[in-house]
Structures are given as structure tokens and as C-alpha cells.
Design an enzyme around this catalytic site. Structure first.
Site, short mmCIF file in Angstrom:
data_model
loop_
_atom_site.label_atom_id
_atom_site.label_comp_id
_atom_site.label_asym_id
_atom_site.label_seq_id
_atom_site.Cartn_x
_atom_site.Cartn_y
_atom_site.Cartn_z
N ALA A 1 0.87 -1.15 0.04
CA ALA A 1 -0.02 -0.10 -0.07
C ALA A 1 0.85 1.31 -0.03
O ALA A 1 2.09 1.19 0.40
CB ALA A 1 -1.05 0.12 1.32
N GLY B 1 2.18 5.10 0.97
CA GLY B 1 2.58 5.57 2.34
C GLY B 1 3.55 5.18 3.18
O GLY B 1 4.32 4.41 2.78
N ILE B 2 3.84 5.99 4.32
CA ILE B 2 5.14 5.43 4.91
C ILE B 2 4.85 4.07 5.55
O ILE B 2 3.86 3.81 6.25
CB ILE B 2 5.02 6.54 5.90
N LYS C 1 -4.29 -5.67 6.44
CA LYS C 1 -3.09 -5.38 7.34
C LYS C 1 -2.78 -6.70 8.47
O LYS C 1 -3.60 -7.15 8.47
CB LYS C 1 -3.69 -4.00 8.13
N ASP D 1 -13.89 0.97 10.48
CA ASP D 1 -14.33 -0.58 10.73
C ASP D 1 -13.29 -1.53 10.19
O ASP D 1 -12.96 -1.09 8.82
CB ASP D 1 -15.71 -0.58 10.40
#
Length: 575
Positions: free
Chosen positions: A315, A317-318, A336, A371
Site C-alpha cells: 500500500a 504511504g509510509i 493489514k 471499521d
């Protein structure tokens, strides 16, 4: 022998589902009473009890089955027979889809190490496999021949909340005026025009919502009427026609509604016609059947895999210190996984991280926390995973991986709606867009605080921007209850040694927080930072945080309005 054992197991699973669904309905039925009595804390506790029901009932059913099955617990042929018998057993149920999901949950927890199995589970079925029963009892009908005044008066009369109105006639005229301004200036009512309002009321926090639709201009025009119960009585708060606001009301960042649904698929079908932007699994989540929402999400995911060919990748992003995050570019979801090891200063365990996610799942998300669905033994086709992602997963989450010839089985992961990380959004947006999202960023933190959540790590990389440009928090490993924190002013230095000390010269306890320091790391973009600091000056004042704590401790409940306060019919001071 297997036939008798199968019938016994089927009966026990069906009995477990019956127990769950009856308790679910009973707890849901309390919502009107809590709204009527304005007992908001009891309402929150009731909602939490309902959230815990499913897992508790699956666990209880599993214990009974393990005691009966013993060494047969992993017998594939027996479970095939059980599935077939169970399918027959629930054929006439009006909530068959929920009963299928309950079966899936029980077998996943009972059968050792079972991944998703088409043979043993209900994988490809769906809510629309249930018969759509006659709908005349689902909603009230209001023909156009009555005229607008009579229709509005009848809608108001049909919903009795058991509490006197604050200003009933004024409410009716507010609604009439809103319909005339928004609908009747664009469309002409005809003999075919009709209005339908669901009989089931949707309760959440301090509000009750009527969901309806009007057939006009050759299409259905949806609307939502929020009711509030204030110290002066019941009142209509506004009338919502905007599809984006309606979508937000059913958002993944909000708590589930309490709504009586005798035939859930009927309610979902009606909602789907009204809020067409929402997928089926999102609507099931919204009315409290989040475990079946998870099932419908997985079905949608499988269907999407069959229609696409793009690879899973890391993904944007950092990279997180606790989670490894990947996505499928063509699918609006991130996956995740908790890393095997956390780099300093993170010192928590994987179990502690899971407990934080559990806390969020049971808490009021007030439109500011995403959520998630939690999966075990999640299967991905190996040929769809980018080699760089495979390497990253092996380096960070190897203990959660199991490779077969053509699949990667992930032992534990979370799925969450994909958003644009706030830090990335700020890198490329205009100044006006930046001003809006930094206001949203501060609002998100303060609204979470009012719901007794302190985000902990408030760096912008831990927040995302939705399609409606709302800012949502999505990194939960450091969240705490706000009432557990100690907000302090920084002591003033009294001598040169203290002024130039390389480390704080005063004592700092574990849960001490110094809001004055937030200015240093909140918002790095230079052209918008002054606006943020001025707009959210209270964020940096410990006294403000302590005032919020005091309100929480005295039992005050935040009502998170899912629409702009400017839309409300009355100013705050009048209600």
C-alpha cells in the site's frame, strides 16, 4: 452412525444460531425504550452487549460440538454431510443467509486449521438467495393524491416515539418547506408519484432515523428524517436528500444501527435501492449483522478476483512500525498484518495490538475510526502477488504465512476500507483543500476525545481521507481511553540549567500528555499550518482536554452528527 451424528450436530448448530438471533432481536428491541427515556448510557451498554453476542454464541456452540465429535472433529466426509443436512434444515428460514454465516463461523472455529472451503462451508451463496417475501408489511405507503401537507402529517403520525413533541406543527412545516425547496422545484408530482417509508426505525446514539423514498421523475428519490429527543421533547432535526450524506450516515466509520429486521434481506434490498453507493456487505454491517457483512465482503472479493488480473502490492504511504499493509489496486480495500517484530520505540506485543483492534470494534467510532474485518487463514492466489510484496511479507510477517503450490494462506489479517493517507493527500492538494482536511483532522481528534478515545500517535500518516473528504483515523496500536490519560501544562523553567537541559528536567509518568507539544509535529505543510493552529487552538490547551474528561466522567454522551450542523432545522440553543 454418521447420519445420526450429523443430525445431532445440525440440531446443535441450528439451536446455537436460534439462541444468537433471538438474543440479537431482544437487545435490538430495547432501542426505542432507551431513546424514549433518553438513557444514552444504557443504550451504549446494550449496543456493546449485542456486539459480543455472536462470538460468545459461536464459542459456546463450538465447546458443545467438540465434546460430542471428539476424534471426529476433523472428519471431512462427516462435515460434508453436516453441511448438506444443515442446508436442508434452514431452507425455510427467512434469515437463511445469516444461518449460513453462523454455520461457517462454527466450523471454522471447530475444524482444526480450516481455511475457506467451498466443500464444507457456504462460500458462494448470498443474501439474494433468500426468497424476497411480500413487502406490504415492510413500509408505509403515501399516495401523491393526498397532497404534500397530508403526506407529511401522516408520516409524523405513523411514528409514535411515546414522547410529546417539542413543536410538532413547526416540524411538519419544516419538512414541507424542505420537500418543496429540494424536490418540487425539480420534479412535478403525478398520479404515479408515491412515497414509502420503512416501518422499522434506525436508532444510533441519540438519534432515530426514518428511511424513505419517493417515486418521482421516473426514479426513486431517497430521503432520511433524523429525530432527536431533547429535554423539551421529540423534534425533527433535518431532512436529508443528499446521497453523499446518506452514504456517510451508513459509513464504515460509524457504529451499527439498532433496527428491527424480521427479514434482514428485505431491509437490505430496500436500503440498496435508497443508498445505491453502498455495497451489500456494507449495508449488513450497518444494521448490526457485521459477521454476515464479512461473509458478503469475502464473496464480493472472490468475484472481484475472478474479474481482474492486477497483482497485490504494498500500500502507498509510509511503512508502519507495527503493521504491514498491502492492497489490490483495483479493489477499494487494504489488508493489514501485524508484524513479527516491532522496531523501537514500539514495545507492545502482537496480542496487545489485537486487543486494541478489539477495543475499536466494540466502541462507538463516531464517524472517525475505520471499521475492520478480522480474518484467519485468508487465502490469496500466489500468482497474483507481486514478488516485491512476497519479499516484504516474508521479511516482516513470516510467522503468519503458509505457502502451498498455488496459494498463500495468511493466518491472521484485518481488512479495512482504503483511503488516501493524509500525509500523501497534503503533498498534492490545493491550499483550499488542505485547509478543509486539516480542519477535519483536528475535528477527528476532538470527536474521538469526546467519545473517550485518545489516538496516541496523531501523526498525519495515521489518518486517511475518504471520497467525501472526511478524515478518518486508522492506526490503533497506541489508542487509549481518554480518561486514562493525564493532560498537563509543561512546567516553566526557572534557571539556565532547566532552560538548556538536553532532556526534560521534570518527571513524566507513562500516561502524561503535554498538548502544547502537539504544535511541533501536527501538520508539516508550511502554507496551511498557521490556519490549522488558529482553527484548532483548543487542541493545544490541556484545560480543554481535562474539560472533555470531566464531561465523560459525569456520563455525558457525545452525539456525532452524521451531517453538517448547518443543515439542522433549529440552532443548538433552541433544543
Amino acid at each position: 452412525m454418521n447420519a445420526e451424528l450429523s443430525k445431532t450436530i445440525v440440531h446443535l448448530i441450528h439451536q446455537g444460531f436460534e439462541s444468537y438471533i433471538n438474543s440479537f432481536k431482544e437487545l435490538t428491541s430495547h432501542a426505542p425504550h432507551f431513546f424514549k427515556s433518553r438513557d444514552w448510557n444504557a443504550s451504549q451498554q446494550n449496543h456493546r452487549r449485542r456486539l459480543l453476542l455472536y462470538k460468545d454464541q459461536v464459542y459456546a456452540t463450538r465447546l458443545i460440538l467438540e465434546g460430542i465429535l471428539k476424534d471426529q472433529v476433523g472428519n471431512i466426509m462427516l462435515w460434508k454431510e453436516i453441511k448438506s443436512d444443515y442446508n436442508w434444515e434452514i431452507t425455510e428460514r427467512k434469515d437463511k443467509e445469516l444461518a449460513e454465516t453462523f454455520f461457517n463461523s462454527v466450523i471454522r472455529k471447530t475444524f482444526p486449521g480450516l481455511a475457506i472451503s467451498d466443500e464444507l462451508m457456504f462460500v458462494r451463496e448470498g443474501y439474494d438467495t433468500c426468497d424476497i417475501h411480500p413487502q406490504e408489511h415492510l413500509f408505509y405507503n403515501y399516495p401523491s393524491q393526498w397532497g404534500l401537507q397530508k403526506i407529511i402529517r401522516k408520516i409524523v403520525a405513523d411514528f409514535d416515539f411515546g414522547v410529546p413533541y417539542m413543536e410538532k406543527e413547526k416540524d411538519i412545516q419544516y419538512l414541507v418547506k424542505a420537500v418543496r425547496e429540494v424536490i418540487l422545484t425539480r420534479f412535478q408530482a403525478t398520479s404515479e408519484t408515491t412515497t414509502q417509508v420503512l416501518k422499522s426505525v434506525f436508532y444510533r446514539n441519540k438519534a432515530a432515523y426514518l428511511i424513505g423514498r419517493t417515486r418521482i421523475g421516473g426514479k426513486w428519490m431517497p430521503f432520511i428524517i433524523p429525530y432527536m429527543n431533547g429535554p423539551k421533547g421529540i423534534y425533527v432535526d433535518t431532512l436529508i436528500f443528499d446521497p453523499n450524506i446518506m452514504s456517510g450516515l451508513f459509513s464504515f466509520s460509524r457504529s451499527y444501527f439498532m433496527v428491527e429486521a424480521e427479514i434482514p434481506s428485505q431491509i437490505i434490498a430496500f436500503l440498496n435501492s435508497v443508498i445505491s453507493q453502498k455495497l451489500i456487505h456494507e449495508l449488513y454491517n450497518a444494521i448490526g449483522f457485521n459477521k454476515h457483512g464479512k461473509t458478503e465482503f469475502y464473496r464480493d472479493f472472490l468475484n472481484h478476483l475472478e474479474r481482474t488480473s492486477d497483482p497485490f502490492i504494498q500500500a502507498e504511504g509510509i511503512k508502519g512500525m507495527v503493521m504491514t499493509v498491502f492492497t489490490l489496486p483495483s479493489y477499494n480495500i487494504v489488508f493489514k498484518m501485524i508484524k513479527d517484530h516491532f522496531e523501537p520505540p514500539k514495545s507492545m506485543t502482537r496480542l496487545e495490538v489485537r486487543q486494541k483492534y478489539k477495543l475499536v470494534s466494540l466502541h462507538d467510532r463516531v464517524g472517525r475510526m475505520a471499521d475492520t474485518h478480522e480474518f484467519e487463514f485468508f487465502r490469496l492466489p500466489l500468482d497474483r502477488i507481486h514478488p516485491e510484496l512476497v519479499t516484504e511479507l516474508k521479511n516482516t510477517c513470516n510467522s503468519l504465512l503458509e505457502f502451498t503450490q498455488d496459494e498463500l494462506i495468511i493466518k491472521h489479517l484485518y481488512t479495512e476500507r482504503r483511503m488516501v493517507p493524509l500525509n500523501i493527500y497534503l503533498d498534492s492538494c490545493t491550499l483550499e483543500e488542505a485547509k478543509h482536511v486539516v480542519e477535519e483532522y483536528g475535528n477527528a481528534i476532538l470527536q474521538l476525545a469526546q467519545a473517550n478515545i485518545f489516538p496516541g500517535d496523531m501523526m498525519v500518516k495515521n489518518f486517511g481521507v475518504t471520497r467525501q473528504k472526511r478524515v478518518i483515523f486508522y492506526d490503533y496500536d497506541e489508542i487509549e481511553f481518554l480518561t486514562d490519560m493525564n493532560f498537563r501544562w509543561k512546567p516553566k523553567a526557572e534557571n539556565y540549567e532547566q532552560i538548556y537541559a538536553s532532556a526534560p528536567w521534570y518527571d513524566i509518568a507513562k500516561n502524561d500528555v503535554f498538548p502544547e507539544d502537539f504544535r511541533r509535529f501536527m501538520i508539516g505543510r508550511a502554507d496551511v499550518k498557521p490556519h490549522f493552529l488558529a482553527f484548532h487552538e483548543k487542541l493545544f490547551n490541556p484545560d480543554h482536554w481535562n474539560q472533555i474528561q470531566e464531561k465523560i466522567r459525569t456520563g455525558e454522551l457525545l452525539h456525532a452528527f452524521p451531517y453538517p450542523k448547518s443543515m439542522r432545522f433549529r440552532p443548538e440553543e433552541e433544543v
